[in-house]
Design a protein around this motif. Structure first.
Motif, PDB file in Angstrom:
ATOM      1  N   ASN A 273       0.804  -1.225   0.000  1.00 13.01           N
ATOM      2  CA  ASN A 273       0.000   0.000   0.000  1.00 13.01           C
ATOM      3  C   ASN A 273       0.833   1.270   0.000  1.00 13.01           C
ATOM      4  OD1 ASN A 273       0.522  -0.757   2.853  1.00 13.01           O
ATOM      5  ND2 ASN A 273      -0.696   1.068   3.326  1.00 13.01           N
ATOM      6  N   ASN A 274       1.919   1.291   0.772  1.00 15.16           N
ATOM      7  CA  ASN A 274       2.727   2.511   0.841  1.00 15.16           C
ATOM      8  C   ASN A 274       3.562   2.738  -0.412  1.00 15.16           C
ATOM      9  OD1 ASN A 274       2.786   1.705   4.167  1.00 15.16           O
ATOM     10  ND2 ASN A 274       2.199   3.761   3.545  1.00 15.16           N
ATOM     11  N   SER A 275       3.967   1.676  -1.074  1.00 13.25           N
ATOM     12  CA  SER A 275       4.725   1.849  -2.313  1.00 13.25           C
ATOM     13  C   SER A 275       3.817   2.245  -3.474  1.00 13.25           C
ATOM     14  CB  SER A 275       5.493   0.572  -2.659  1.00 13.25           C
ATOM     15  OG  SER A 275       4.614  -0.520  -2.846  1.00 13.25           O
ATOM     16  N   TYR A 276       2.530   1.961  -3.377  1.00  9.38           N
ATOM     17  CA  TYR A 276       1.583   2.338  -4.427  1.00  9.38           C
ATOM     18  C   TYR A 276       1.019   3.745  -4.210  1.00  9.38           C
ATOM     19  CZ  TYR A 276       1.347  -2.540  -6.054  1.00  9.38           C
ATOM     20  OH  TYR A 276       1.643  -3.783  -6.553  1.00  9.38           O
ATOM     21  N   ASP A 277       0.955   4.193  -2.956  1.00  5.18           N
ATOM     22  CA  ASP A 277       0.400   5.513  -2.632  1.00  5.18           C
ATOM     23  C   ASP A 277       1.284   6.154  -1.577  1.00  5.18           C
ATOM     24  OD1 ASP A 277      -1.314   7.727  -2.379  1.00  5.18           O
ATOM     25  OD2 ASP A 277      -2.521   6.726  -0.843  1.00  5.18           O
ATOM     26  N   VAL A 278       2.303   6.875  -2.035  1.00  5.32           N
ATOM     27  CA  VAL A 278       3.289   7.487  -1.144  1.00  5.32           C
ATOM     28  C   VAL A 278       2.796   8.880  -0.735  1.00  5.32           C
ATOM     29  CG1 VAL A 278       5.699   8.207  -0.930  1.00  5.32           C
ATOM     30  CG2 VAL A 278       5.110   6.236  -2.365  1.00  5.32           C
ATOM     31  N   PRO A 279       2.779   9.261   0.567  1.00  5.88           N
ATOM     32  CA  PRO A 279       3.197   8.444   1.710  1.00  5.88           C
ATOM     33  C   PRO A 279       2.029   7.839   2.490  1.00  5.88           C
ATOM     34  CG  PRO A 279       3.086  10.733   2.367  1.00  5.88           C
ATOM     35  CD  PRO A 279       2.617  10.683   0.927  1.00  5.88           C
ATOM     36  N   LYS A 280       0.774   8.144   2.099  1.00  5.07           N
ATOM     37  CA  LYS A 280      -0.362   7.783   2.951  1.00  5.07           C
ATOM     38  C   LYS A 280      -0.679   6.296   2.944  1.00  5.07           C
ATOM     39  CE  LYS A 280      -3.228  10.633   1.062  1.00  5.07           C
ATOM     40  NZ  LYS A 280      -4.505  11.321   0.760  1.00  5.07           N
ATOM     41  N   GLY A 281      -0.457   5.630   1.815  1.00  7.37           N
ATOM     42  CA  GLY A 281      -0.805   4.219   1.739  1.00  7.37           C
ATOM     43  C   GLY A 281      -2.293   3.968   1.825  1.00  7.37           C
ATOM     44  N   HIS A 282      -3.089   4.878   1.231  1.00 10.53           N
ATOM     45  CA  HIS A 282      -4.551   4.813   1.385  1.00 10.53           C
ATOM     46  C   HIS A 282      -5.253   4.488   0.070  1.00 10.53           C
ATOM     47  CE1 HIS A 282      -8.303   5.556   3.426  1.00 10.53           C
ATOM     48  NE2 HIS A 282      -8.609   6.600   2.665  1.00 10.53           N
ATOM     49  N   SER A 283      -4.801   5.078  -1.036  1.00 14.19           N
ATOM     50  CA  SER A 283      -5.421   4.846  -2.353  1.00 14.19           C
ATOM     51  C   SER A 283      -4.542   3.891  -3.153  1.00 14.19           C
ATOM     52  CB  SER A 283      -5.604   6.178  -3.088  1.00 14.19           C
ATOM     53  OG  SER A 283      -6.491   7.015  -2.391  1.00 14.19           O
ATOM     54  N   TYR A 284      -4.526   2.640  -2.728  1.00 14.39           N
ATOM     55  CA  TYR A 284      -3.609   1.654  -3.298  1.00 14.39           C
ATOM     56  C   TYR A 284      -4.302   0.669  -4.230  1.00 14.39           C
ATOM     57  CZ  TYR A 284      -5.530  -0.714   0.850  1.00 14.39           C
ATOM     58  OH  TYR A 284      -6.361  -1.223   1.812  1.00 14.39           O
ATOM     59  N   PHE A 285      -5.498   0.986  -4.668  1.00 15.65           N
ATOM     60  CA  PHE A 285      -6.285   0.021  -5.431  1.00 15.65           C
ATOM     61  C   PHE A 285      -6.280   0.297  -6.931  1.00 15.65           C
ATOM     62  CE2 PHE A 285      -8.967   3.550  -4.292  1.00 15.65           C
ATOM     63  CZ  PHE A 285      -9.784   3.774  -5.391  1.00 15.65           C
ATOM     64  N   ARG A 286      -5.484   1.293  -7.372  1.00 17.67           N
ATOM     65  CA  ARG A 286      -5.467   1.636  -8.796  1.00 17.67           C
ATOM     66  C   ARG A 286      -4.093   1.282  -9.384  1.00 17.67           C
ATOM     67  NH1 ARG A 286      -7.855   6.481  -6.423  1.00 17.67           N
ATOM     68  NH2 ARG A 286      -6.014   7.681  -7.032  1.00 17.67           N
ATOM     69  N   SER A 287      -3.316   2.283  -9.747  1.00 24.27           N
ATOM     70  CA  SER A 287      -1.991   2.023 -10.306  1.00 24.27           C
ATOM     71  C   SER A 287      -1.057   1.461  -9.248  1.00 24.27           C
ATOM     72  CB  SER A 287      -1.398   3.314 -10.866  1.00 24.27           C
ATOM     73  OG  SER A 287      -2.173   3.823 -11.933  1.00 24.27           O
ATOM     74  N   GLY A 288       0.001   0.790  -9.722  1.00 25.66           N
ATOM     75  CA  GLY A 288       1.036   0.304  -8.822  1.00 25.66           C
ATOM     76  C   GLY A 288       2.108   1.364  -8.625  1.00 25.66           C
ATOM     77  N   LYS A 289       3.367   0.962  -8.667  1.00 25.18           N
ATOM     78  CA  LYS A 289       4.465   1.899  -8.446  1.00 25.18           C
ATOM     79  C   LYS A 289       4.608   2.901  -9.592  1.00 25.18           C
ATOM     80  CE  LYS A 289       7.183  -1.242  -5.560  1.00 25.18           C
ATOM     81  NZ  LYS A 289       8.454  -2.005  -5.436  1.00 25.18           N
ATOM     82  N   VAL A 290       4.133   2.519 -10.774  1.00 23.68           N
ATOM     83  CA  VAL A 290       4.200   3.392 -11.944  1.00 23.68           C
ATOM     84  C   VAL A 290       2.781   3.824 -12.315  1.00 23.68           C
ATOM     85  CG1 VAL A 290       4.880   3.586 -14.365  1.00 23.68           C
ATOM     86  CG2 VAL A 290       6.274   2.232 -12.771  1.00 23.68           C
ATOM     87  N   GLN A 291       2.562   5.141 -12.375  1.00 22.12           N
ATOM     88  CA  GLN A 291       1.247   5.660 -12.727  1.00 22.12           C
ATOM     89  C   GLN A 291       0.795   5.119 -14.078  1.00 22.12           C
ATOM     90  OE1 GLN A 291      -0.459   7.555 -10.680  1.00 22.12           O
ATOM     91  NE2 GLN A 291      -2.217   8.055 -11.963  1.00 22.12           N
ATOM     92  N   GLY A 292      -0.441   4.616 -14.116  1.00 22.78           N
ATOM     93  CA  GLY A 292      -0.990   4.080 -15.357  1.00 22.78           C
ATOM     94  C   GLY A 292      -0.714   2.615 -15.591  1.00 22.78           C
ATOM     95  N   LYS A 293       0.091   2.010 -14.721  1.00 21.51           N
ATOM     96  CA  LYS A 293       0.356   0.573 -14.791  1.00 21.51           C
ATOM     97  C   LYS A 293      -0.359  -0.115 -13.624  1.00 21.51           C
ATOM     98  CE  LYS A 293       3.189   0.919 -18.288  1.00 21.51           C
ATOM     99  NZ  LYS A 293       2.836   0.380 -19.625  1.00 21.51           N
ATOM    100  N   PRO A 294      -1.109  -1.170 -13.882  1.00 21.25           N
ATOM    101  CA  PRO A 294      -1.904  -1.772 -12.815  1.00 21.25           C
ATOM    102  C   PRO A 294      -1.062  -2.319 -11.673  1.00 21.25           C
ATOM    103  CG  PRO A 294      -1.888  -3.178 -14.761  1.00 21.25           C
ATOM    104  CD  PRO A 294      -1.261  -1.879 -15.156  1.00 21.25           C
ATOM    105  N   GLY A 295      -1.510  -2.059 -10.451  1.00 23.59           N
ATOM    106  CA  GLY A 295      -0.884  -2.656  -9.286  1.00 23.59           C
ATOM    107  C   GLY A 295      -1.484  -4.022  -8.994  1.00 23.59           C
ATOM    108  N   LEU A 296      -0.902  -4.721  -8.048  1.00 23.39           N
ATOM    109  CA  LEU A 296      -1.376  -6.070  -7.717  1.00 23.39           C
ATOM    110  C   LEU A 296      -2.761  -6.048  -7.090  1.00 23.39           C
ATOM    111  CD1 LEU A 296       1.923  -7.654  -6.318  1.00 23.39           C
ATOM    112  CD2 LEU A 296       0.898  -7.980  -8.584  1.00 23.39           C
ATOM    113  N   VAL A 297      -3.076  -4.977  -6.356  1.00 25.56           N
ATOM    114  CA  VAL A 297      -4.423  -4.882  -5.762  1.00 25.56           C
ATOM    115  C   VAL A 297      -5.452  -4.717  -6.873  1.00 25.56           C
ATOM    116  CG1 VAL A 297      -5.894  -3.652  -4.133  1.00 25.56           C
ATOM    117  CG2 VAL A 297      -3.444  -3.920  -3.650  1.00 25.56           C
ATOM    118  N   PHE A 298      -5.171  -3.818  -7.812  1.00 31.57           N
ATOM    119  CA  PHE A 298      -6.074  -3.675  -8.961  1.00 31.57           C
ATOM    120  C   PHE A 298      -6.239  -5.010  -9.682  1.00 31.57           C
ATOM    121  CE2 PHE A 298      -6.552  -3.419 -13.530  1.00 31.57           C
ATOM    122  CZ  PHE A 298      -7.747  -2.728 -13.644  1.00 31.57           C
TER     123      PHE A 298
END
Length: 325
Positions: A273-298
């Motif tokens: 969560n924190n690597s996907y939404d720095v620093p809050k770790g709250h909106s981690y359900f969309r992109s991963g570490k790179v904007q526009g690239k899907p994260g594992l939660v998505f």
């Protein structure tokens, strides 16, 4: 992008299909009316009206609908930005599979997180009455499609993603719908309901609590949580200040899984969560570490949307941990 809102518009609250729609951002009271609208490519907004809205959804080339209920302290532009990002990620996976429809409820734009938080809690609760009427309108429309000669029923699957305080909006909407409009409990209308970083009490999903109606209305309920979600830490501090001592569902998952309905599943997102939404770790359900690239939660959410199953490889499994490989 189609959207639903109970924020007050500038000018008249009288519905008029085709009129220009503008939010009155200075007014964060929940309207008793609900407005069915479209955001155009140039950013302008148009009211389309309830029946036109539902007919457009039915005629859409997308196979499924995902209702997106945002969290606290989000003004409309930020909601559209989040919804458009999620839509783009879905379209990368499968064009015409999932259509994202935001539900915009009235958040405050005061300065200061605690002021925002308590104003937004009141708005979340007050939004339940108008949004529950929107659900009633949908049921009436669906029944009329089923019973009208020569009219095909709407076969699109409906899903919900509630983020942060949007979970409170969803819970209270179903409670109001059940209390005022339904004879015997809520119907099963959602294929998947995703509770992401949920800012509600962690026991509220138990069989004897208010959020149990979310489970009744859904085939699958998937809870995504992270113990180091900084936004929920601020939420917990605000609640403690007002003598409400309860851990949040988005921090810990359900208080006791044995007390939850069998269609509740939990996903620990603490490692990403924190690597996907720095620093809050709250909106981690969309992109991963790179904007526009899907994260594992998505990718997990999308897998549920695509298959209708949370853990298709093991039907008895109810929990998992998401980790980077």
């Amino acid at each position: 992008m189609l959207f639903i809102t109970n924020r007050f518009p500038k000018g008249s609250i009288q519905t008029r299909a085709g009129r220009k729609f503008e939010f009155d951002l200075k007014n964060n009271a929940p309207s008793n009316s609900v407005f069915f609208c479209r955001r155009n490519a140039d950013g302008s907004l148009t009211e389309v009206g309830g029946m036109n809205f539902l007919s457009e959804l039915k005629g859409s080339s997308y196979r499924q609908i995902l209702l997106y209920i945002h969290g606290f302290s989000n003004l409309p532009d930020s909601v559209f930005e989040a919804a458009e990002e999620f839509q783009a990620l879905c379209d990368q996976q499968d064009p015409n599979e999932v259509l994202v429809v935001p539900i915009i409820w009235p958040c405050d734009n005061d300065l200061g997180i605690v002021q925002d938080y308590w104003d937004d809690q009141k708005s979340a609760d007050g939004s339940a009455y108008s949004l529950s009427r929107a659900l009633s309108r949908f049921l009436e429309w669906r029944e009329s499609n089923l019973n009208s000669p020569g009219t095909d029923p709407c076969l699109k699957r409906i899903n919900v993603l509630a983020h942060s305080m949007g979970n409170r909006v969803l819970r209270e909407t179903l409670c109001a719908w059940d209390r005022y409009d339904l004879a015997d409990g809520v119907p099963l209308i959602f294929r998947n309901t995703f509770l992401v970083a949920a800012d509600i009490e962690n026991e509220s999903i138990h069989r004897t609590e208010r959020a149990k109606l979310i489970c009744d209305a859904s085939r699958n309920v998937v809870v995504y949580y992270a113990s180091d979600d900084l936004a929920l830490r601020a939420s917990k501090a605000a609640n403690l200040k007002n003598k409400i001592a309860s851990r949040r569902l988005g921090h810990t998952g359900p208080e006791n899984m044995d007390m939850t309905p069998k269609n509740v599943y939990v996903v620990d997102c603490d490692d990403v969560n924190n690597s996907y939404d720095v620093p809050k770790g709250h909106s981690y359900f969309r992109s991963g570490k790179v904007q526009g690239k899907p994260g594992l939660v998505f990718e997990h959410i999308y897998g549920c949307l695509k298959t209708g199953r949370v853990f298709p490889e093991d039907e008895q499994r109810r929990s998992t941990i998401i980790r980077e490989s």
